[in-house]
Design a protein around this motif. Structure first.
Motif, short mmCIF file in Angstrom:
data_model
loop_
_atom_site.label_atom_id
_atom_site.label_comp_id
_atom_site.label_asym_id
_atom_site.label_seq_id
_atom_site.Cartn_x
_atom_site.Cartn_y
_atom_site.Cartn_z
N GLN A 39 6.57 -3.24 13.14
CA GLN A 39 7.89 -3.83 13.29
C GLN A 39 7.83 -5.30 12.85
O GLN A 39 7.12 -6.10 13.45
N LYS A 43 13.70 -6.38 12.16
CA LYS A 43 13.75 -5.03 11.58
C LYS A 43 13.41 -3.98 12.62
O LYS A 43 12.89 -4.28 13.69
N GLU A 44 13.70 -2.73 12.26
CA GLU A 44 13.38 -1.63 13.16
C GLU A 44 11.89 -1.30 13.11
O GLU A 44 11.19 -1.68 12.18
N ARG A 45 11.46 -0.56 14.13
CA ARG A 45 10.07 -0.10 14.17
C ARG A 45 9.93 1.07 13.21
O ARG A 45 10.63 2.08 13.33
N ASP A 46 9.02 0.96 12.26
CA ASP A 46 8.87 1.97 11.21
C ASP A 46 7.54 2.71 11.30
O ASP A 46 6.51 2.12 11.66
N THR A 111 8.65 10.21 13.95
CA THR A 111 9.75 9.40 14.46
C THR A 111 9.39 8.77 15.80
O THR A 111 8.64 9.35 16.60
N VAL A 112 9.98 7.60 16.05
CA VAL A 112 9.68 6.85 17.27
C VAL A 112 9.92 7.69 18.52
O VAL A 112 9.11 7.68 19.46
N SER A 113 10.99 8.46 18.54
CA SER A 113 11.35 9.23 19.73
C SER A 113 10.37 10.36 20.05
O SER A 113 10.39 10.90 21.15
#
Length: 128
Positions: A39, A43-46, A111-113
């Motif tokens: 991250q 910005k978003e966590r990628d 994906t993060v989730s």
């Protein structure tokens, strides 16, 4: 729950290398896929790289393919990220994570989730 601790970040010049490590303990972390995310400020966590619990399958973000290598040592409950040919755009906080579940010995999420246990992150800064 798994305790996750990253190490190995730092400041490096463009073209240099770093090796990140991630020690996992608790919820039998070795039986779950693991991954690296990053991250950058604002910005978003990628997703960066992911690996199955067996270590037999892995995948990378397009931006790091050919430069980064993810690996794991289940006997040591440790995940690694070897980063070569670093670029200024690789500058970010790098996070290690353990997946919520495993579907097979070759499964790895992106994906993060899909990840439930996260470390505090380690800063990687690449100077130009």
């Amino acid at each position: 729950q798994v305790q996750v601790v990253e190490s190995g970040g730092g400041l490096v010049q463009t073209g240099g290398s770093l090796r990140l490590s991630c020690a996992a303990s608790g919820r039998t972390g070795t039986k779950y896929p693991m991954g690296w995310f990053r991250q950058a400020p604002g910005k978003e966590r990628d997703f960066v790289a992911g690996i199955s619990w067996s270590g037999g399958s892995s995948d990378y973000a397009e931006s790091v393919k050919g430069r980064f290598t993810i690996s794991r040592d289940n006997a040591k409950n440790t995940l690694y990220l070897q980063m070569n040919s670093l670029k200024p755009e690789d500058t970010a906080i790098y996070y290690c994570a353990v997946a919520r579940f495993t579907l097979s010995s070759t499964y790895y999420p992106r994906t993060v989730s899909d990840f439930v246990d996260w470390g505090q992150g380690t800063q990687v800064t690449v100077s130009s």
